[in-house]
Enzyme design. Sequence first.
Site, PDB file in Angstrom:
ATOM      1  N   TRP A  30       0.827  -1.214   0.000  1.00 14.27           N
ATOM      2  CA  TRP A  30       0.000   0.000   0.000  1.00 14.27           C
ATOM      3  C   TRP A  30       0.859   1.262   0.000  1.00 14.27           C
ATOM      4  CZ3 TRP A  30      -2.211   2.563   4.919  1.00 14.27           C
ATOM      5  CH2 TRP A  30      -1.324   2.463   5.988  1.00 14.27           C
ATOM      6  N   ASP A  31       2.147   1.103   0.274  1.00 14.65           N
ATOM      7  CA  ASP A  31       3.078   2.231   0.243  1.00 14.65           C
ATOM      8  C   ASP A  31       2.900   3.032  -1.047  1.00 14.65           C
ATOM      9  OD1 ASP A  31       3.900   0.062   1.889  1.00 14.65           O
ATOM     10  OD2 ASP A  31       5.913   0.864   2.042  1.00 14.65           O
TER      11      ASP A  31
ATOM     12  N   GLU B 135       0.761  -2.833  12.560  1.00 18.15           N
ATOM     13  CA  GLU B 135       0.998  -4.283  12.477  1.00 18.15           C
ATOM     14  C   GLU B 135       1.515  -4.895  13.775  1.00 18.15           C
ATOM     15  OE1 GLU B 135       3.498  -4.740   9.063  1.00 18.15           O
ATOM     16  OE2 GLU B 135       1.833  -4.490   7.660  1.00 18.15           O
TER      17      GLU B 135
ATOM     18  N   LYS C 130       2.920   0.377  16.158  1.00 19.81           N
ATOM     19  CA  LYS C 130       4.037   0.427  15.214  1.00 19.81           C
ATOM     20  C   LYS C 130       3.958   1.689  14.356  1.00 19.81           C
ATOM     21  CE  LYS C 130       6.050  -2.342  11.458  1.00 19.81           C
ATOM     22  NZ  LYS C 130       5.841  -3.497  10.582  1.00 19.81           N
ATOM     23  N   GLN C 131       2.752   2.087  14.038  1.00 21.20           N
ATOM     24  CA  GLN C 131       2.552   3.239  13.139  1.00 21.20           C
ATOM     25  C   GLN C 131       1.122   3.739  13.328  1.00 21.20           C
ATOM     26  OE1 GLN C 131       3.069  -0.075  10.288  1.00 21.20           O
ATOM     27  NE2 GLN C 131       2.294   1.411   8.829  1.00 21.20           N
TER      28      GLN C 131
HETATM   29  C1  BGC Z   1       4.770  -1.589   7.472  1.00 19.97           C
HETATM   30  C2  BGC Z   1       3.748  -1.620   6.371  1.00 19.97           C
HETATM   31  C3  BGC Z   1       4.457  -1.355   5.058  1.00 19.97           C
HETATM   32  C4  BGC Z   1       5.595  -2.335   4.842  1.00 19.97           C
HETATM   33  C5  BGC Z   1       6.387  -2.030   3.603  1.00 19.97           C
HETATM   34  C6  BGC Z   1       5.849  -2.613   7.167  1.00 19.97           C
HETATM   35  O1  BGC Z   1       6.832  -2.591   8.153  1.00 19.97           O
HETATM   36  O2  BGC Z   1       4.167  -1.876   8.715  1.00 19.97           O
HETATM   37  O3  BGC Z   1       2.770  -0.627   6.605  1.00 19.97           O
HETATM   38  O4  BGC Z   1       3.554  -1.452   4.025  1.00 19.97           O
HETATM   39  O5  BGC Z   1       6.462  -2.272   5.941  1.00 19.97           O
HETATM   40  O6  BGC Z   1       6.986  -0.785   3.679  1.00 19.97           O
END
Ligand code: BGC
Length: 764
Positions: free
Chosen positions: A333-334, A474, A585-586
Amino acid sequence: MQQADWIVTETTEDGFNPAQQHHTETVFTLSNGYLGTRGSFEEGYPGDRPSTLIHGVYDNVPIVFTELANAPNWLSLTILIGGARFRLDQGKVMAYKRWLDMQRGVLSRYVRWQSPAGQTFEFRFDRFASLADEHVLALQCQITSIDYAGPVEVHTSLNGYSDNQGYLHWDAVNQGGADHSIWLHVRTRHSKIDLGMAARLTISGVAAEQTTPISFQGYPTLVTRFSIQPEQTAYLEKIVTVYTSRDVPNPVLMAQDKLANLPGFNVLYADHEAAWAKVWEISDIVIEGDLNAQLAVRYNLFQLLSVAPRNDSRVSIPAKTLSGFAYRGHIFWDTEIFILPCLTYTQPELARNLLTYRYHTLEGARRKAKAHGYEGAMYVWESANTGDEVTPSWVPTPTGENLVRIWCGEIELHISTDVAYASWHYWQATGDHDWMRDCGAEMILDTAVFWGSRVEWNGDRQRYEISDVIGPDEYHERVNNNAFTNIMMRWHLRTALKVWDWLQKMDRDRAAELQQRLNLTSDRLQHWEEIIQKIWISQNANGLIEQFEGFFALEDLNLEDYEPRTRSMQSILGIEGANSRQVLKQPDVVMLLYLLRRGIFSQPHEDSYSYETLQANWDYYVPRTDHTYGSSLGPAVHAIMACELDKPAEAYEHFMRAALVDLADVRGNAHEGIHAASTGGTWQAVVFGFAGVHLTENGPVATPRLPENWTRLKFQFVWQGQVYKFDLRNPKTTKSQQHEDTKSTSTLPRIFPTAVPPSTRISK
Ligand code: BGC
C-alpha cells in the site's frame, strides 16, 4: 555549475569510510523508471552489494515466492596500473569525494590515489541511467597520472553472476563481442525472462591498443591497454544498453542494435539532463531558509520521480524502490497511499501508470478472493507481476533460529480500499474519465463486491462487523473491528455507489457490461447501503476512536520508560508482548483521520470529523506510537497531523525523521534500500502539512504553517490539468503570501490562501 542545494555529497576527512558502504550504496542509487542501480563502485570493493533491479523482472524464490532478480552488473571496470589493481582497499586514498547531482541525475566521484608502489593518480567517475532513453546507461572514467609513466590495462565487463544475497537467478544463454563491444544473453531460471545487455568501450586522450573482447562464460569482457605519462588524462567511456523479453521479442538483438546507433557520452548526457529538467520544472519544491530540509526534500523527490515507471503500466514501485533487496521488490500500500499523491498532483500520467498496474493485477485479486471463499476482488498485501499473493506466511527471526507467522497476506485487508482510495483521488484530481470508465470503476466496484461478502452480520448486536484483521498498526494482529478498516470500508462502499451512478450516466454499455460481469444487482447495492448504515465503529463521547475492539483494555505502557533504545518496541517486547499492549508500530486511527481529511473538498462531507476529535485521538495515540523504530510510514503522517493541530515544533521533528530516513540513516536500515513510502510521505508533509493545501471547488488552496526557519516555500500542484504555482512566504519573515495559477489563459479565479485558524480547519 553546481548548486549546493541540489547536491548530496559524501566526503570525509579520511577518505572513503567502508563502514558505511552499504548505506551509501543505497543513497547513491540511480534509477530511470525502468531500472535502478545501487551506488557500488565500478572497480568493486570487498563486501560490496552491487545491484541493478529492473521493474517487473521477477523470478521464483523459496518462502517469499518471487523477487526482483539482480540483473548483470553493468558497472564492472577493472583498472590495472603499473601492475597494481585500482581499488580503494589497496594503496592509499589521499582524497575522496562522491556526489549526486540531483538536478541532472548524475553520480560522480573523485579519488586521488596512491598505488601500493607509490605512484599517484586522480580518478574521476561520472555515471547516469538515462531518463531520456530508459534502455541506456552510461559511465565515464577519467584517469590522470600525476607522476607515473607506463602501461595501463583496462577490463570492462558485463557480469552475469550477479546474485540476490547469494541466490543466483540467471542462466547464461549466450554472449559475444567484437572490436570495442560485448554482449550478454541471460535468462531467469524459473520465470524464463530473457535479458540482453550490450556494452561499448571508447578510450580517448591516449593512444590505446585495439580493444578486444575475451569471453569468460557469463562474463564477457573487453580488454585494452595504453600507456600514460605524468599529467596525461585518459578518458574511458562505457555505454550500455539493456532490454528484456518483457519489452521486446528479441532483447539481445535490440540491445546490440541500439548500442550500434548510439552517440557518445556527452550527447546522451545532454538528452538525459534535458529530460530531468522537464521533470523538475513541475515537481521541484523550493525551500528557503533551511538547506538541510531543502536537500532532504529534493533527495526524496529525486528517488521517487526517478523510480516511477514511465512506459510500462504492468509494473509498480516496490517498497524499497529498485535500490535494495529488502521486501524482495514486492509492492505494498506504500505505493497507493504514500507515493501516489506526489505523482497524482505533479505528474499525473505517471500516477495513471501505477494505478493501471492494479488494473492489470485485478485477476490476481479475484483469485485471492475466491481462494478465501469471498466474492469480487481482494487485493493482495504484497504484490508482484501477476497480482497473486506473495506475502510469505512464515519468515525466519533475525537470528534465524525460529520462524514467525506472518498474517498480513491473509488478513491485512485495507489494501483493497487503499487501491480504491488512490483511484478515486486520481480521478478527482485529473478528471480522467476514460481511465475511470475503463479501469478504475471496475477496480472500485469489484473490491466493493468483496467487502459485501466479507463483512459479518452480528444478529445479537444488530450491526455489521469485520473480525480477524490487521490494520495499519501491524503490532496488533488478528483483531476485531479495526476502526481504520471498518471506516475506510464504509468510505469505499459509499464511493462505489457514487462511481456506479456516474458510470451509468457516462457510459451505459460499459455499465451494463460491468453490471452483468460483477453481478451488480439491486439487492447487492441495497446490501451495501445497509452495511454503510450499520457497520460498527467504536467512538466515545469525546470523539476518541478505539483502534479495535478491546484495545483500551490492553496493558498500557509508558514508552519513555524504554528510552534510550535502538530497537523497535516489538523487538523489545516480543511479538506477543507488543500485541498485548497499547503500543503502536505506526499511526492507525491517526492515519485514518488523515486519509479522511486529505485532498477532500473543504465543505463538510459524510466522513468529516471535528478538530476536537483529531485532538483527542492525537493525544491518546501519538504518545503510544513507536516513532523511531516502528514503521517508517508513520513520521510523515504525524508531521501533517501535527501541522493540522498547530504544533510546529512537533511537526518539524516528525518531518525531518521522515525526510532524512535514508540520507541520515535515521533508523539504521537504509542499507536495505530506500524507504519508498517515506519519499512520498515527505512530499505530502510539505504540501498537505506545512503548506496546508486542501481542495476547494475553485482548486487547491494553501493554509500555510511553515516551520519557523523556512522563509519561503515554492512548489506546484496540478489540478484538473491546470498547474497551480504556490509561492508561500513565512508570515514571521514577510507578510506576503502568494499563490497564482500559471496559465495566463486560465479562466479559474486567482486564489489567495487564507490563513484559517486551526479550530475551523476541519469541518465539523
Ligand atoms: C509496514 C507496512 C508497510 C511495509 C512495507 C511494514 O513494516 O508496517 O505498513 O507497508 O512495511 O513498507
